[in-house]
Design an enzyme around this catalytic site. Structure first.
Site, mmCIF file in Angstrom:
data_model
loop_
_atom_site.group_PDB
_atom_site.id
_atom_site.type_symbol
_atom_site.label_atom_id
_atom_site.label_comp_id
_atom_site.label_asym_id
_atom_site.label_seq_id
_atom_site.Cartn_x
_atom_site.Cartn_y
_atom_site.Cartn_z
ATOM 1 N N ASP A 67 25.767 -49.277 -47.555
ATOM 2 C CA ASP A 67 24.971 -48.961 -46.368
ATOM 3 C C ASP A 67 23.729 -49.853 -46.414
ATOM 4 O O ASP A 67 22.870 -49.683 -47.293
ATOM 5 C CB ASP A 67 24.582 -47.473 -46.387
ATOM 6 C CG ASP A 67 23.733 -47.083 -45.181
ATOM 7 O OD1 ASP A 67 23.273 -47.992 -44.436
ATOM 8 O OD2 ASP A 67 23.519 -45.874 -44.988
ATOM 9 N N TYR A 158 17.573 -52.193 -28.185
ATOM 10 C CA TYR A 158 18.523 -53.093 -28.852
ATOM 11 C C TYR A 158 18.013 -54.536 -28.743
ATOM 12 O O TYR A 158 17.977 -55.269 -29.733
ATOM 13 C CB TYR A 158 19.907 -52.962 -28.205
ATOM 14 C CG TYR A 158 20.919 -53.930 -28.772
ATOM 15 C CD1 TYR A 158 21.429 -53.759 -30.058
ATOM 16 C CD2 TYR A 158 21.351 -55.031 -28.034
ATOM 17 C CE1 TYR A 158 22.351 -54.663 -30.585
ATOM 18 C CE2 TYR A 158 22.268 -55.920 -28.552
ATOM 19 C CZ TYR A 158 22.769 -55.740 -29.826
ATOM 20 O OH TYR A 158 23.676 -56.637 -30.347
ATOM 21 N N ALA A 160 14.989 -55.586 -28.311
ATOM 22 C CA ALA A 160 13.788 -55.775 -29.132
ATOM 23 C C ALA A 160 14.143 -55.887 -30.613
ATOM 24 O O ALA A 160 13.554 -56.680 -31.352
ATOM 25 C CB ALA A 160 12.817 -54.617 -28.908
ATOM 26 N N LYS A 162 16.846 -57.115 -31.800
ATOM 27 C CA LYS A 162 17.461 -58.427 -32.018
ATOM 28 C C LYS A 162 16.440 -59.555 -31.862
ATOM 29 O O LYS A 162 16.556 -60.597 -32.502
ATOM 30 C CB LYS A 162 18.650 -58.609 -31.065
ATOM 31 C CG LYS A 162 19.824 -57.693 -31.412
ATOM 32 C CD LYS A 162 20.324 -57.944 -32.833
ATOM 33 C CE LYS A 162 21.587 -57.219 -33.181
ATOM 34 N NZ LYS A 162 22.104 -57.553 -34.521
HETATM 35 N N1 LIG Z 1 29.749 -57.320 -29.691
HETATM 36 C C1 LIG Z 1 28.726 -57.818 -28.968
HETATM 37 O O1 LIG Z 1 28.756 -57.849 -27.739
HETATM 38 C C2 LIG Z 1 27.536 -58.390 -29.687
HETATM 39 C C3 LIG Z 1 26.654 -59.202 -28.953
HETATM 40 C C4 LIG Z 1 25.537 -59.712 -29.597
HETATM 41 C C5 LIG Z 1 25.314 -59.431 -30.930
HETATM 42 N N2 LIG Z 1 26.178 -58.638 -31.607
HETATM 43 C C6 LIG Z 1 25.867 -58.364 -33.002
HETATM 44 O O2 LIG Z 1 26.923 -58.829 -33.815
HETATM 45 C C7 LIG Z 1 26.949 -58.085 -35.039
HETATM 46 C C8 LIG Z 1 28.356 -57.604 -35.300
HETATM 47 O O3 LIG Z 1 28.693 -56.689 -34.288
HETATM 48 P P1 LIG Z 1 30.173 -56.480 -33.739
HETATM 49 O O4 LIG Z 1 30.105 -56.619 -32.279
HETATM 50 O O5 LIG Z 1 31.132 -57.258 -34.528
HETATM 51 O O6 LIG Z 1 30.296 -54.903 -34.011
HETATM 52 P P2 LIG Z 1 31.325 -54.001 -34.828
HETATM 53 O O7 LIG Z 1 30.951 -52.603 -34.518
HETATM 54 O O8 LIG Z 1 32.721 -54.447 -34.561
HETATM 55 O O9 LIG Z 1 30.973 -54.354 -36.336
HETATM 56 C C9 LIG Z 1 29.768 -53.927 -36.926
HETATM 57 C C10 LIG Z 1 30.081 -53.529 -38.362
HETATM 58 O O10 LIG Z 1 28.838 -53.210 -38.983
HETATM 59 C C11 LIG Z 1 29.069 -52.068 -39.802
HETATM 60 N N3 LIG Z 1 27.812 -51.362 -40.026
HETATM 61 C C12 LIG Z 1 27.074 -50.696 -39.115
HETATM 62 N N4 LIG Z 1 26.012 -50.125 -39.698
HETATM 63 C C13 LIG Z 1 26.089 -50.431 -41.016
HETATM 64 C C14 LIG Z 1 25.297 -50.103 -42.152
HETATM 65 N N5 LIG Z 1 24.208 -49.323 -42.047
HETATM 66 N N6 LIG Z 1 25.646 -50.597 -43.350
HETATM 67 C C15 LIG Z 1 26.758 -51.375 -43.477
HETATM 68 N N7 LIG Z 1 27.562 -51.697 -42.447
HETATM 69 C C16 LIG Z 1 27.225 -51.223 -41.221
HETATM 70 C C17 LIG Z 1 30.061 -51.217 -39.041
HETATM 71 O O11 LIG Z 1 30.732 -50.297 -39.888
HETATM 72 C C18 LIG Z 1 30.980 -52.286 -38.456
HETATM 73 O O12 LIG Z 1 32.081 -52.547 -39.312
HETATM 74 C C19 LIG Z 1 25.935 -56.950 -34.847
HETATM 75 O O13 LIG Z 1 24.738 -57.307 -35.495
HETATM 76 C C20 LIG Z 1 25.744 -56.894 -33.350
HETATM 77 O O14 LIG Z 1 24.498 -56.372 -32.974
HETATM 78 C C21 LIG Z 1 27.296 -58.113 -31.031
#
Ligand SMILES: NC(=O)c1ccc[n+]([C@@H]2O[C@H](COP(=O)([O-])OP(=O)(O)OC[C@H]3O[C@@H](n4cnc5c(N)ncnc54)[C@H](O)[C@@H]3O)[C@@H](O)[C@H]2O)c1
Length: 255
Positions: A67, A158, A160, A162
């Site tokens: 975590d 969110y 902010a 990022k």
């Molecule tokens: N999907 C989008 O549209 C998007 C756009 C911009 C940025 N992002 C960013 O990309 C990154 C990946 O997101 P994604 O879209 O692949 O999401 P996702 O939900 O598919 O993957 C996120 C992963 O992070 C893990 N996670 C969450 N909290 C955690 C913690 N406290 N400790 C350890 N693991 C944790 C979750 O279990 C999950 O496996 C994130 O930082 C997200 O903010 C996503």
């Protein structure tokens, strides 16, 4: 102290949030490029999908339930990384959470939880791995968002959180550059991953949000996790004299 990886030696590092979405796409691309991965996620169930990649002697991947908001969990995992691989050349801070809702409705606990994962988590992981990254003159890749670059309504916290990640990237690039550590950041646009459902949105709400975003993005589509994972892999594995960059991967959304 770990010596820098000689030319041609396999690079080794940590990907957080590795069990899903963009992090999961990174695992495949890093392995394809010959890197060794310590894959961290808080979801033990989701990590099971990576176990087959790590089967057998000399496997190039280990999985760890971590975590990123918990200092003890992060510290103990970072010790395990050094024991397992003996070095750390890169970290990809991909673990993240999403929050949507107008200012009038957003609960305090949700804001706190969001900043815990996106800002504190990125900090704790980087801090814990810093001695190894400094020893290897390594690379840090953070994951921000297109909404860190362009304001949008209804997900201000969110955005902010990022924007904080993007600015930490620039500040750390200045701080760590003299030690040879590169710090960069990707800023993906809306990408098809489970993050929206994980934030409590229904399928209908997710569809509506992504359709609306796709209709205004200059390239008229939402992202695939591989779009972002390709840039992350390049920033992490190639020393191309780039640091402090925040790279938009968003079909032009942030223009
Ligand atoms: N999907 C989008 O549209 C998007 C756009 C911009 C940025 N992002 C960013 O990309 C990154 C990946 O997101 P994604 O879209 O692949 O999401 P996702 O939900 O598919 O993957 C996120 C992963 O992070 C893990 N996670 C969450 N909290 C955690 C913690 N406290 N400790 C350890 N693991 C944790 C979750 O279990 C999950 O496996 C994130 O930082 C997200 O903010 C996503």
């Amino acid at each position: 102290m770990t010596a820098p990886a000689p030319r041609g030696e396999q690079l080794c590092g940590v990907i957080t949030g590795a069990a899903s979405g963009i992090g999961r796409a990174c695992v495949d691309l890093f392995l394809a490029r010959g890197a060794r991965i310590d894959a961290w996620d808080r979801s033990a169930d989701a990590l099971k999908s990576l176990e087959s990649l790590g089967a057998g002697a000399g496997a190039a991947i280990a999985t760890r339930v971590v975590d990123v908001t918990d200092p003890e969990s992060v510290t103990s995992a970072s010790h395990a990384v050094h024991e397992q691989w003996g070095r750390v050349d890169f970290v990809v801070n991909c673990a993240g959470a999403f929050l949507v809702g107008p200012l009038s409705e957003v609960p305090a606990d949700s804001v706190r939880g969001l900043f815990d994962v996106n800002v504190l988590g990125t900090t704790l992981v980087t801090q814990a791995l810093l001695p190894g990254l400094t020893a290897s003159r390594g690379s840090i890749v953070n994951v921000a968002s297109a909404v860190a670059l362009k304001a949008t309504p209804s997900n201000s916290h969110y955005a902010a959180s990022k924007a904080a990640v993007a600015h930490l990237t620039r500040c750390w690039a200045l701080e760590l550059g003299p030690q040879g550590v590169r710090v960069n950041c990707v800023a993906p646009g809306p990408t098809a991953t489970p993050i929206y459902r994980a934030a409590g949105m229904t399928v209908e709400q997710e569809d509506a949000l992504l359709r609306e975003r796709a209709s205004t993005i200059p390239l008229r589509r939402i992202g695939d996790p591989v779009d972002t994972a390709r840039w992350i892999t390049t920033l992490a594995l190639e020393d191309n004299w780039t640091t402090g960059a925040v790279v938009p991967i968003d079909g032009g959304m942030s223009l």
